[in-house]
Design an enzyme around this catalytic site. Structure first.
Site, PDB file in Angstrom:
ATOM      1  N   HIS A  20       0.835  -1.208   0.000  1.00  0.00           N
ATOM      2  CA  HIS A  20       0.000   0.000   0.000  1.00  0.00           C
ATOM      3  C   HIS A  20       0.872   1.261   0.000  1.00  0.00           C
ATOM      4  O   HIS A  20       0.562   2.244   0.680  1.00  0.00           O
ATOM      5  CB  HIS A  20      -0.930   0.008   1.221  1.00  0.00           C
TER       6      HIS A  20
ATOM      7  N   ASP B  82      -0.623  -4.811   6.141  1.00  0.00           N
ATOM      8  CA  ASP B  82      -1.559  -5.726   5.498  1.00  0.00           C
ATOM      9  C   ASP B  82      -1.310  -5.823   3.993  1.00  0.00           C
ATOM     10  O   ASP B  82      -0.734  -4.928   3.379  1.00  0.00           O
ATOM     11  CB  ASP B  82      -3.004  -5.281   5.758  1.00  0.00           C
ATOM     12  N   GLU B  83      -1.755  -6.905   3.423  1.00  0.00           N
ATOM     13  CA  GLU B  83      -1.804  -7.118   1.971  1.00  0.00           C
ATOM     14  C   GLU B  83      -0.483  -6.788   1.257  1.00  0.00           C
ATOM     15  O   GLU B  83      -0.472  -6.211   0.173  1.00  0.00           O
ATOM     16  CB  GLU B  83      -2.965  -6.319   1.368  1.00  0.00           C
ATOM     17  N   ALA B  84       0.628  -7.190   1.878  1.00  0.00           N
ATOM     18  CA  ALA B  84       1.952  -6.975   1.275  1.00  0.00           C
ATOM     19  C   ALA B  84       2.279  -8.153   0.361  1.00  0.00           C
ATOM     20  O   ALA B  84       3.259  -8.889   0.562  1.00  0.00           O
ATOM     21  CB  ALA B  84       3.002  -6.805   2.367  1.00  0.00           C
ATOM     22  N   ASP B  85       1.459  -8.325  -0.656  1.00  0.00           N
ATOM     23  CA  ASP B  85       1.536  -9.528  -1.495  1.00  0.00           C
ATOM     24  C   ASP B  85       2.818  -9.610  -2.325  1.00  0.00           C
ATOM     25  O   ASP B  85       3.214 -10.694  -2.750  1.00  0.00           O
ATOM     26  CB  ASP B  85       0.317  -9.577  -2.425  1.00  0.00           C
TER      27      ASP B  85
END
Length: 536
Positions: free
Chosen positions: A287, A350-353
């Site tokens: 993000h 979060d969501e550190a893909d």
């Protein structure tokens, strides 16, 4: 014989009436004797969040233009702090009553007045607890700390007629409060509202407005999501391009915006006057596209990324193996710490893909230590708790109900389960704003859950309701998605589970429709609560 028959008839009718009242009480409160007794005591209680104890007496107190507000603390400093709370309620009351109430410092409450004091309080009330005693002659709010008086003031507003919330002087209204004794304190210390100002930017005044509304329902934290792929919203003097470039747009390609450090300090001050803490968040390592688009040195090729105005997630990442990254983060947290008195700083997570798990683990551990270096307690979204570098000094904001590692590490948690607490989830398929990836969250669903459904009580710091703003671009939409659900979240955080019941709460919530309307809140008019409206 006729008289005997009449007496029998009266006796039978009286018995039937008593049985009806008891039956209604059981229906509203469950087949539990202790709850039924509590319901009798709270028969006229419309307060949200529901107080621990509400005992109604006979009669009423009538506020007149000659009333005074008396303030007295245990010392001069405390008296001055309480005086500021008195100024707050004075200005609130003045708008609709037209009364210019005088504030008298250092005196006991007199007949016809409102008395705010910490003298004679109980330490067991804690910082936010309070007691309200109204008689036909005066009103008294006692608290262990001024913060408790501020919470009591918000309850006092709800004891007055709904017209007290209008923004013009109202004639021909008796400004009366019931004779009542209220004793109250919160169940959880952290009761938050999160506003994502990164995907769509909202001005200082728009955020102040939401702080005012939230504080009424004893929300005490406003968490600002200040950076994401679509925008960076707080001035960092060492890195001006974060806002001039990274803050120049938003979802859909709008003009974006940002807060100067002076504006942020003003926002913090405004919130603190209502005993609300602003918690800043900078999401990382994912993000992070707004930062990557502002400075080339944050990217492996040394070039700035293109600005992003879509709504996809998981595609960006800071370099976790670069000392330049950590120098940048250190500088940002250092500057923010100087203007943010909050004990917390949120570091995302979060969501550190696009970040390898081992790199992610190292990164969140190192950034947590940077935050702690500047005296801050770090908060992170799950799966931050799964990093071996994270321990119980870090707080987990739990949104996926995946907190096994946090439990094992004895980490404190803020419960924000998406399927229950996300304010950007639609109420139903007809909701004009929001998303539905976590499911629909009707008002009833938003109310009927508890933090201990997801974590042991001893690890629950509190709850928070996040509003992500992919589809929320103005205050009309913001109001609609936040209200009335935030009232229920406020009650979940404040009122013990044993004292909460949907059927009883629904009656109180219905009464608050008029209050929200008087304040100009564009709330979702749920037809299951407000019967004279069509569900929208």
């Amino acid at each position: 014989m006729k008289n005997v028959s009449n007496r029998k008839f009266i006796f039978i009718m009286t018995l039937l009436l008593i049985m009806s009242i008891v039956s209604i009480s059981i229906i509203l409160n469950g087949n539990n004797n202790s709850k039924t007794i509590f319901a009798v005591e709270n028969s006229n209680n419309i307060i949200i969040p529901k107080p621990l104890s509400y005992k109604k007496g006979e009669g009423k107190f009538i506020l007149t233009k000659d009333a005074k507000i008396y303030v007295k603390g245990n010392n001069e400093q405390e008296t001055e702090e309480i005086s500021k709370i008195a100024e707050f309620i004075k200005e609130k009351l003045k708008i609709s009553t037209g009364f210019e109430l005088n504030i008298i410092k250092g005196e006991e409450g007199k007949k016809g007045g409102i008395y705010l004091t910490t003298i004679g309080s109980d330490k067991n009330q804690g910082n936010e607890g309070y007691k309200i005693i109204t008689t036909s002659e005066n009103v008294k709010i006692i608290a262990y700390k001024p913060e408790g008086i501020s919470r009591g003031i918000q309850t006092l507003r709800q004891l007055l007629p709904p017209s007290i919330e209008k923004n013009t002087v109202v004639k021909d209204v008796e400004w009366s409060l019931p004779v009542v004794t209220i004793e109250d304190k919160p169940e959880y210390a952290y009761r938050g509202l999160m506003i994502d100002v990164a995907r769509h930017f909202f001005t200082v005044d728009e955020i102040k407005r939401q702080i005012d509304y939230a504080a009424q329902y004893k929300i005490n934290k406003v968490h600002l999501h200040l950076s994401d792929d679509q925008g960076w919203r707080l001035e960092i003097k060492k890195y001006p391009d974060l806002t001039t470039i990274g803050g120049s747009t938003e979802v859909g390609g709008g003009k974006g915006g940002y807060y100067t450090q002076e504006q942020f300090k003003d926002l913090v001050k405004y919130a603190s006057e209502r005993y609300v803490e602003i918690v800043p968040e900078f999401d990382m390592p994912g993000h992070s596209n707004a930062a990557l688009a502002s400075y080339g040195f944050l990217n492996k090729d040394g070039k700035k990324k293109p600005l992003y105005t879509g709504t996809d997630v998981g595609f960006s990442s800071l370099m976790t193996d670069s000392e330049k990254t950590y120098e940048f983060i250190d500088d940002v947290i250092n500057e923010v710490s100087q203007i943010s008195p909050s004990k917390y700083i949120h570091i995302g997570g979060d969501e550190a893909d696009k970040t390898k798990k081992s790199d992610y683990d190292y990164f969140v551990g190192r950034v947590s230590k940077i935050a702690q270096k500047y005296g801050k307690t770090p908060i992170g979204w799950d799966p931050i708790d799964t990093s071996p570098e994270i321990d119980s000094s870090v707080i987990l904001q739990n949104w996926k109900d995946s907190n096994k590692a946090a439990r094992e590490k004895n980490m404190k948690m803020i419960i924000s389960i998406a399927q229950k607490a996300y304010l950007d989830m639609k109420y139903n398929e007809r909701t004009p704003y929001g998303l539905s990836w976590a499911g629909y969250i009707p008002v009833e669903t938003a109310y009927k859950w508890d933090p201990i459904d997801y974590a042991p009580k001893e690890l629950v710091l509190g709850i928070e309701a996040p509003l992500w703003t992919e589809t929320i671009s103005d205050t009309k939409a913001m109001d609609y998605m936040i209200y009335p659900r935030l009232l229920g979240y406020g009650e979940i955080g404040w009122t013990p589970k044993a004292n909460r019941d949907w059927n009883e709460y629904k009656i109180r919530l219905e009464k608050h429709g008029e209050r929200m309307k008087n304040q100009g809140i564009n709330y979702y008019n749920d037809s299951s609560i407000w019967k004279d409206t069509k569900s929208n």
